[in-house]
Design an enzyme around this catalytic site. Structure first.
Site, PDB file in Angstrom:
ATOM      1  N   ASN A  23       5.509  -8.379  -5.441  1.00  0.00           N
ATOM      2  CA  ASN A  23       5.195  -6.884  -5.745  1.00  0.00           C
ATOM      3  C   ASN A  23       6.084  -6.363  -6.656  1.00  0.00           C
ATOM      4  O   ASN A  23       6.553  -5.078  -6.471  1.00  0.00           O
ATOM      5  CB  ASN A  23       4.262  -5.905  -4.806  1.00  0.00           C
ATOM      6  CG  ASN A  23       5.316  -5.778  -3.734  1.00  0.00           C
ATOM      7  OD1 ASN A  23       6.698  -6.639  -3.669  1.00  0.00           O
ATOM      8  ND2 ASN A  23       5.439  -4.694  -2.596  1.00  0.00           N
ATOM      9  N   ASP A  77      11.179  -8.408   6.148  1.00  0.00           N
ATOM     10  CA  ASP A  77      10.286  -7.436   5.281  1.00  0.00           C
ATOM     11  C   ASP A  77      10.995  -6.468   4.658  1.00  0.00           C
ATOM     12  O   ASP A  77      10.885  -5.364   4.449  1.00  0.00           O
ATOM     13  CB  ASP A  77       9.091  -6.664   5.995  1.00  0.00           C
ATOM     14  CG  ASP A  77       8.088  -6.289   5.096  1.00  0.00           C
ATOM     15  OD1 ASP A  77       8.274  -6.506   3.812  1.00  0.00           O
ATOM     16  OD2 ASP A  77       6.931  -5.741   5.587  1.00  0.00           O
ATOM     17  N   HIS A 108      11.731  -8.156  -0.193  1.00  0.00           N
ATOM     18  CA  HIS A 108      11.412  -7.591  -1.672  1.00  0.00           C
ATOM     19  C   HIS A 108      12.707  -7.407  -2.434  1.00  0.00           C
ATOM     20  O   HIS A 108      13.443  -6.563  -2.025  1.00  0.00           O
ATOM     21  CB  HIS A 108      10.475  -6.436  -1.376  1.00  0.00           C
ATOM     22  CG  HIS A 108       9.415  -6.465  -0.614  1.00  0.00           C
ATOM     23  ND1 HIS A 108       8.148  -6.801  -1.254  1.00  0.00           N
ATOM     24  CD2 HIS A 108       8.997  -6.523   0.646  1.00  0.00           C
ATOM     25  CE1 HIS A 108       7.283  -6.708  -0.400  1.00  0.00           C
ATOM     26  NE2 HIS A 108       7.748  -6.536   0.719  1.00  0.00           N
ATOM     27  N   ASN A 146       4.495  -0.423   6.592  1.00  0.00           N
ATOM     28  CA  ASN A 146       3.227  -0.851   6.734  1.00  0.00           C
ATOM     29  C   ASN A 146       3.148  -2.407   6.885  1.00  0.00           C
ATOM     30  O   ASN A 146       3.833  -3.053   6.036  1.00  0.00           O
ATOM     31  CB  ASN A 146       2.350  -0.603   5.445  1.00  0.00           C
ATOM     32  CG  ASN A 146       1.094  -0.877   5.459  1.00  0.00           C
ATOM     33  OD1 ASN A 146       0.507  -1.012   6.745  1.00  0.00           O
ATOM     34  ND2 ASN A 146       0.442  -1.126   4.435  1.00  0.00           N
TER      35      ASN A 146
HETATM   36  O1  DOR Z   1       6.221  -1.381   4.354  1.00  0.00           O
HETATM   37  C1  DOR Z   1       5.940  -2.189   3.511  1.00  0.00           C
HETATM   38  N1  DOR Z   1       6.756  -2.108   2.354  1.00  0.00           N
HETATM   39  N2  DOR Z   1       4.965  -2.916   3.453  1.00  0.00           N
HETATM   40  C2  DOR Z   1       4.626  -3.609   2.565  1.00  0.00           C
HETATM   41  O2  DOR Z   1       3.521  -4.388   2.822  1.00  0.00           O
HETATM   42  C3  DOR Z   1       5.410  -3.417   1.269  1.00  0.00           C
HETATM   43  C4  DOR Z   1       6.441  -3.356   1.255  1.00  0.00           C
HETATM   44  C5  DOR Z   1       6.876  -2.860   0.006  1.00  0.00           C
HETATM   45  O3  DOR Z   1       6.948  -3.371  -1.122  1.00  0.00           O
HETATM   46  O4  DOR Z   1       7.762  -1.532  -0.063  1.00  0.00           O
HETATM   47 ZN    ZN Z   2       3.224  -6.954   3.607  1.00  0.00          ZN
END
Ligand code: DOR
Ligand code: ZN
Length: 436
Positions: A101, A312, A69, A285
């Site tokens: 996102n 992630d 991200h 998550n």
């Molecule tokens: O822990 C998470 N952070 N899980 C996700 O699915 C989204 C992500 C986020 O964008 O911070």
């Molecule tokens: Zn995710």
């Protein structure tokens, strides 16, 4: 950043699973390409070349993180395309796929183009945008895949939230096929996970926190596997965290389903115990699970059930993290700790060095259908040098990311990336650093 037209990387341990190579060797980089590969000491240093003697440390194809991200556009105080790719380079990554996102959500060509333009101008790694499955990732109406594909998206995902509506997921799988876009599933059945903030079990009860049951992930993987098989399309499952998820994917692969899966380093390095006394740096998550889940994830990485390791990387600021546990944002940064955490599995004889590089480079390239993942002569010089013995402390002051929401702060690690090259350009140079 330095850019040298001719660079000789000499006497490394070349690990290149695409060519089943694990042996000492030299690599000559000319004008951004791997122009020659040879046995150690076989390539003479051309007079105009810079020459780096690697003394036997690992010389591997540039690592590719298929799930990060970058937070730009919209949340630049957490991370930007510039800072996120700099962080990637420091962790040994030469390319990242960034989830949609952002704010606005990457559900159209203007956001995808913006990301690619910024990455070309300021990026220290290649950036592959992932478009949204649905408009605004709201789960009601499909995004325009043709438009996203033309703009440069490599896959679609509503990562961060699940696609709750099965009909929409079915259409996404069908429609993405017309545009050759991979569907990446964030597998979560929200009616089961709703309001949960950590793994469900005796520990969540003791802490008085609402739990997220493992079955919330597994039911959605099961649905998505069923849909993908029904419409005859491939599917990629993001960040798997449970024993049963590994098992479901193993069984689907045996049946011949075109499924691939990734996990993140925290799921094979930590358990729910890391939540401790409400440590929000262990909140993400899907959540950290229990020891038997962690063992199954490790076995899945070993036996080929899990195809890729992705971080992630999810930066959040103190504003979102230094709050009550159930109010805190989900996510941890991961780009700077993926290599040392995976090296720990190599030292435990769970992964061979070649398997590690397959999981962090070759497979992500194959799954996304992008260049890289190999040191074949004639490929772009996306190269990572890893010193598996280099000790360092992951200290807050040294964090390259704009955010420092990591449960690994203060950990003493053995092994890290020490040099990263993208298209022959040095994007990270840690070879001169002294040991902590
Ligand atoms: O822990 C998470 N952070 N899980 C996700 O699915 C989204 C992500 C986020 O964008 O911070
Ligand atoms: Zn995710």
């Amino acid at each position: 950043m330095t850019f040298r037209h001719t660079l000789l990387l000499r006497n490394g341990r070349i690990i290149d699973p695409a060519n089943t190579i694990d042996e000492p060797g030299d690599l000559l980089v000319i004008d951004g390409m791997i122009s020659q590969r040879g046995k150690a000491g076989s390539i003479a240093c051309p007079p105009e070349a810079a020459c780096i003697d690697l003394q036997g440390i690992w010389l591997v194809p540039g690592l590719i993180d298929m799930h990060v991200h970058l937070r730009e556009p919209g949340e630049e105080y957490k991370e930007t395309i510039a800072s996120g790719t700099r962080t990637a380079a420091a962790g040994g990554f030469t390319a990242v796929a960034c989830m949609p996102n952002t704010n606005p959500v990457n559900d159209n060509q203007s956001v995808t183009s913006f990301i690619l333009t910024k990455a070309a101008a300021e990026g220290a790694a290649r950036v592959y945008p992932v478009g949204a499955i649905s408009k605004n990732s709201r789960g009601t109406e499909l995004a325009e895949y043709g438009e996203l594909k033309r703009a440069g998206a490599v896959a679609v995902s509503d990562d961060g939230r699940p696609v709750a509506n099965s009909q929409l997921m079915r259409r996404a799988l069908e429609y993405s096929g017309n545009h050759d876009l991979l569907v990446i599933s964030h597998a979560e059945e929200s009616s089961l996970s709703e309001n949960g903030v950590m793994n469900e079990g005796p520990l969540s009860t003791r802490l008085g926190l609402r739990g997220i049951p493992t079955v919330a992930e597994e039911i959605m993987i099961y649905r998505d596997l069923a849909l993908a098989e029904y419409v005859g399309r491939p599917i990629h499952i993001a960040h798997i965290s449970t024993r049963e998820s590994v098992d479901l994917i193993r069984r689907a692969k045996r049946k011949g389903c075109r499924v691939t899966a990734e996990t993140a380093p925290h799921y094979f390095s930590l358990t729910e115990e890391a939540v401790g006394i409400y440590n929000t740096r262990a909140k993400m998550n899907p959540p950290l699970r229990r020891a038997d889940d962690m063992a199954a994830i490790r076995e899945g990485l070993r036996d080929g059930t899990i195809d890729a390791i992705a971080t992630d990387h999810a930066p959040h600021s103190a504003m979102e993290k230094d709050v009550e546990f159930d109010q805190a944002a989900n996510g941890i940064i991961g780009l700077e700790t993926a290599v040392p955490l995976t090296l720990a599995l190599v030292r435990e004889n769970i992964l061979t060095p070649a398997r590690m590089i397959e999981l962090l480079s070759l497979q992500p390239a194959r799954i996304l259908g992008v260049a890289g993942g190999t040191l074949t002569e004639g490929s772009p010089a996306d190269i990572t040098v890893i010193d598996p013995e280099k000790k360092f402390v992951y200290a807050k002051e040294d964090v390259v990311s704009k955010s420092c929401n990591s449960p690994f702060l203060g950990w003493e690690f053995t092994g890290r990336a020490v040099l990263t090259l993208v298209g022959g350009r040095i994007t990270f140079d840690g070879l001169g650093q002294t040991e902590n």
